[in-house]
Design an enzyme around this catalytic site. Sequence first.
Site, PDB file in Angstrom:
ATOM      1  N   LYS A   1       6.393  58.657   2.321  1.00  0.00           N
ATOM      2  CA  LYS A   1       6.501  58.728   0.861  1.00  0.00           C
ATOM      3  C   LYS A   1       5.114  58.806   0.237  1.00  0.00           C
ATOM      4  CE  LYS A   1       8.694  56.282  -3.026  1.00  0.00           C
ATOM      5  NZ  LYS A   1       9.435  55.075  -3.423  1.00  0.00           N
TER       6      LYS A   1
ATOM      7  N   SER B   1      13.554  55.936  -5.721  1.00  0.00           N
ATOM      8  CA  SER B   1      12.527  56.940  -5.882  1.00  0.00           C
ATOM      9  C   SER B   1      12.096  57.600  -4.573  1.00  0.00           C
ATOM     10  CB  SER B   1      11.301  56.298  -6.551  1.00  0.00           C
ATOM     11  OG  SER B   1      10.743  55.268  -5.754  1.00  0.00           O
TER      12      SER B   1
ATOM     13  N   GLY C   1      11.063  49.140  -4.855  1.00  0.00           N
ATOM     14  CA  GLY C   1      10.775  48.136  -5.863  1.00  0.00           C
ATOM     15  C   GLY C   1      12.009  47.750  -6.654  1.00  0.00           C
ATOM     16  N   GLY C   2      13.041  48.614  -6.578  1.00  0.00           N
ATOM     17  CA  GLY C   2      14.299  48.347  -7.260  1.00  0.00           C
ATOM     18  C   GLY C   2      15.400  49.183  -6.646  1.00  0.00           C
TER      19      GLY C   2
ATOM     20  N   SER D   1      14.726  51.577  -4.165  1.00  0.00           N
ATOM     21  CA  SER D   1      14.246  52.940  -3.925  1.00  0.00           C
ATOM     22  C   SER D   1      14.315  53.419  -2.482  1.00  0.00           C
ATOM     23  CB  SER D   1      12.813  53.088  -4.446  1.00  0.00           C
ATOM     24  OG  SER D   1      12.785  53.011  -5.851  1.00  0.00           O
TER      25      SER D   1
END
Length: 604
Positions: free
Chosen positions: A196, A271, A292-293, A295
Amino acid sequence: MYQGQSKRRGFNYPIPTEVEVPYKSPQPPSNPVVRGLPLHYAASLISSFSIVQDLLWRNGGFAVLRGLEELADVECRYDPAVVPTIGGDDDDDDAPSTKLTDASSLRKPGPSAGERTYYSVLDFHEAYKTGKLTPSAVVEALLPLVRRDVETPTKHSTAFVQTRVDLVRKAAEESTRRYSEGRSLGVLDGVPVGVKDEVDVKGYKTCCGSTVDLKSELDETSWCVSKWEEEGAIVLGKMNMHELGMGTTNNNSNYGTPLNPHNENYYTGGSSGGSAYAVSSGLIPIALGGDGGGSIRIPSSYCGIYGLKPSHGRVSIRPKACATNSTTVYGPLASNMVDLEVAYRVMSRPDPDHPISSLFPTLGPPDQPRPKLLGIYQAWFDRADGAVQSACQTTLDHLVSTHGYTIVPIRIPLIHEGQTAHTLTILSEGVAACPDAAGLTADNKILLSVGAKTPATDFLLAQKLRNLLMQHLAYLFAQHPGLVIVTPTTPNPGCHIAGGKSDLRHGVNDGNMAIRSMEFVWLANFAGLPAISVPVGYVRPVVGDGRIPVGLMGMAEWGMEDQLIELGYECEAWLNGNGKDIKGGRRRPENWVDVLKVAGGTKA
């Protein structure tokens, strides 16, 4: 209220404390949805006028933490890292990681019909070992598919933001030489992987999906990626992502938006959408993601693959600094459970120079029986769409009837206020890392300008709620040792591209969908728990022919990734083995690439 000592304690372990708060359904979010060209005008307006930002902040429900009596006597907690055990018989920091990549020590993917099989690292390793293929042949087959810098890029190239052909070929040549000389490093040797665009790789930019190079001054590869490379893995390139990781769709007008391999009318999720696309379409068996949430887990669910969010702080990306350090971790997305396991075990080796990673023990596969308890907060679970609930419940019924699991009803206090607290926290971290939104996409200009209106007092209330939640979770784990909390990964079956090509060209700001898709995943980030997403079924799409994958998520106690890995293998066997009510078992998308066949000189 119960307060007591946990039998499993370690560094930063929360004090087990039961908190009873009656469940209360949240108000439906009412954020304005802006898309297409109007989004750009809205971004200019909102980012310029403080009064509009204040209005949107309040409309987003961010003031909900004010006045919560439960937070009155709770201390703030800023770091969710917990290391349950330090040292002990299982601590073996000097053990070579090659034992983790020895083919004889790994489990093969469960039985699956040939037309549904995803290649694993074991398939690549066997092809290289027998001389049927070479790593060089594989990368030469892949490069025309993934390169953006050619006259006519393929649709697969949208998942990649940069590929250093010279570095890829050099790594493949070295791996090919090792195999020819009979000194393979293990099952990762010669396997193509993706990283990533949030983590550093020597020789590559790190733009986090933006147009600005945010790489650290040191041109060094992040620790976790270097562990893969030391085992011979070949970094095929940096992967597309939602700009700055601030979104759950992977809509990216800077580099293009990779479309869901199962149905191109849907997003991959984000993401880590480029990573998920490349794995789901068969290009690579492993990719690195950041979470982070949700992803890692959201795109894994949407794309029908496996994703693991490790315990907070366990995986090091040093020397790269993490901009959202109290919520974000890094882990693998993979085609099969064996790929997920070996990628995780190698990348999570303790970094002696990282303050948290260095405390974790180096662990191999478990050799002790484990409790089999599945915790369900029914009121929360039931917020998923009916089709998603059905697929997950069918899998849970199988786990109970076939694998000896027991369902344990649980309660978690202030679950919806907790999601708001998580959002406040990660937005505040994002604003601090990127105080100037100029040059960002219109979506992020709006998001960060609104997030910047968060008062320090509300941020502190969020950290109080983090502590309260972690203490209650510690209570649950003390009461039910071995508990795995299960939910659907997302409450919705995928995310339809509602605005069509205009959304892909200009972007979209839809806070309501972001909140919905993060309904379950946020807790593991905010509390630092390890979590896994595994595919468990498919549902009919809103539009198009390809069915949309559904994921089941498990969250375990801090440091208990092994429990999740075992659960993952059991769910994989269920899906691959044509479990009842899963018509046809696991599905490959229509655009799945038979990389080994292409590398062998036969057109897929």
